[in-house]
Motif scaffolding. Structure first.
Motif, PDB file in Angstrom:
ATOM      1  N   GLU A 184      36.017  41.827  35.684  1.00  0.00           N
ATOM      2  CA  GLU A 184      36.220  41.169  36.978  1.00  0.00           C
ATOM      3  C   GLU A 184      35.013  40.319  37.355  1.00  0.00           C
ATOM      4  OE1 GLU A 184      37.013  44.544  39.437  1.00  0.00           O
ATOM      5  OE2 GLU A 184      39.159  44.531  38.963  1.00  0.00           O
ATOM      6  N   ASP A 185      33.805  40.840  37.123  1.00  0.00           N
ATOM      7  CA  ASP A 185      32.581  40.083  37.434  1.00  0.00           C
ATOM      8  C   ASP A 185      32.495  38.805  36.603  1.00  0.00           C
ATOM      9  OD1 ASP A 185      31.760  41.968  39.275  1.00  0.00           O
ATOM     10  OD2 ASP A 185      30.353  42.958  37.904  1.00  0.00           O
ATOM     11  N   VAL A 236      42.384  38.811  34.670  1.00  0.00           N
ATOM     12  CA  VAL A 236      41.654  40.077  34.516  1.00  0.00           C
ATOM     13  C   VAL A 236      42.523  41.084  33.759  1.00  0.00           C
ATOM     14  CG1 VAL A 236      40.668  42.057  35.745  1.00  0.00           C
ATOM     15  CG2 VAL A 236      40.161  39.733  36.517  1.00  0.00           C
ATOM     16  N   ASP A 237      43.793  41.168  34.113  1.00  0.00           N
ATOM     17  CA  ASP A 237      44.699  42.110  33.429  1.00  0.00           C
ATOM     18  C   ASP A 237      44.789  41.816  31.936  1.00  0.00           C
ATOM     19  OD1 ASP A 237      45.237  43.377  35.845  1.00  0.00           O
ATOM     20  OD2 ASP A 237      47.145  42.332  36.151  1.00  0.00           O
ATOM     21  N   ALA A 271      41.450  42.653  30.271  1.00  0.00           N
ATOM     22  CA  ALA A 271      41.251  44.106  30.213  1.00  0.00           C
ATOM     23  C   ALA A 271      42.069  44.709  29.072  1.00  0.00           C
ATOM     24  CB  ALA A 271      41.634  44.741  31.549  1.00  0.00           C
ATOM     25  N   PRO A 298      34.315  47.956  30.724  1.00  0.00           N
ATOM     26  CA  PRO A 298      34.728  48.380  32.075  1.00  0.00           C
ATOM     27  C   PRO A 298      35.435  47.232  32.811  1.00  0.00           C
ATOM     28  CG  PRO A 298      32.398  48.854  31.696  1.00  0.00           C
ATOM     29  CD  PRO A 298      32.874  48.024  30.542  1.00  0.00           C
ATOM     30  N   ARG A 299      36.489  47.571  33.525  1.00  0.00           N
ATOM     31  CA  ARG A 299      37.254  46.563  34.262  1.00  0.00           C
ATOM     32  C   ARG A 299      36.359  45.808  35.249  1.00  0.00           C
ATOM     33  NH1 ARG A 299      42.635  45.475  34.868  1.00  0.00           N
ATOM     34  NH2 ARG A 299      43.161  44.333  36.762  1.00  0.00           N
ATOM     35  N   GLU A 300      35.425  46.525  35.877  1.00  0.00           N
ATOM     36  CA  GLU A 300      34.523  45.863  36.833  1.00  0.00           C
ATOM     37  C   GLU A 300      33.711  44.761  36.165  1.00  0.00           C
ATOM     38  OE1 GLU A 300      33.882  49.449  36.681  1.00  0.00           O
ATOM     39  OE2 GLU A 300      35.301  49.955  38.262  1.00  0.00           O
ATOM     40  N   HIS A 301      33.288  45.000  34.935  1.00  0.00           N
ATOM     41  CA  HIS A 301      32.530  43.985  34.199  1.00  0.00           C
ATOM     42  C   HIS A 301      33.412  42.759  33.938  1.00  0.00           C
ATOM     43  CE1 HIS A 301      29.739  42.111  31.460  1.00  0.00           C
ATOM     44  NE2 HIS A 301      30.644  42.128  30.490  1.00  0.00           N
ATOM     45  N   GLN A 355      35.034  36.313  37.847  1.00  0.00           N
ATOM     46  CA  GLN A 355      34.589  35.738  39.122  1.00  0.00           C
ATOM     47  C   GLN A 355      33.465  34.725  38.908  1.00  0.00           C
ATOM     48  OE1 GLN A 355      36.161  35.992  41.811  1.00  0.00           O
ATOM     49  NE2 GLN A 355      34.755  34.898  43.106  1.00  0.00           N
TER      50      GLN A 355
END
Length: 57
Positions: free
Chosen positions: A24-25, A8-9, A12, A19-22, A28
Motif C-alpha cells: 500500500e505504501d 494493491v489487491d 498483494a 506485508p500488505r502495508e508495504h 501510494q
C-alpha cells in the motif's frame, strides 16, 4: 480511489511474502508521483507498473 485498491489487491496476490502495508505504501508513493499530471486515465496502470517494478527488486 477504487482503482488503486484493485492495484494493491493484484500486487498483494503477486507478492504474498510482502506485508500488505508495504505494498500500500509503495502504491501510494507511486501514485503521488503521477497524480499531478494532466492525463489521468492511465494513472492506475502506470502506478501498478512502477510499483510492481519496485516490489520485484
Amino acid at each position: 480511489m477504487r482503482a488503486l485498491g484493485d492495484v494493491v489487491d493484484r500486487l498483494a496476490a503477486k507478492f504474498p511474502a510482502l506485508p500488505r502495508e508495504h505494498i500500500e505504501d509503495v502504491v501510494q508513493q507511486e501514485h503521488s508521483l503521477l497524480d499531478k499530471g494532466r492525463v489521468r486515465a492511465f494513472v492506475p496502470v502506470l502506478v501498478e507498473h512502477a510499483a510492481r517494478e519496485r516490489l520485484s527488486r
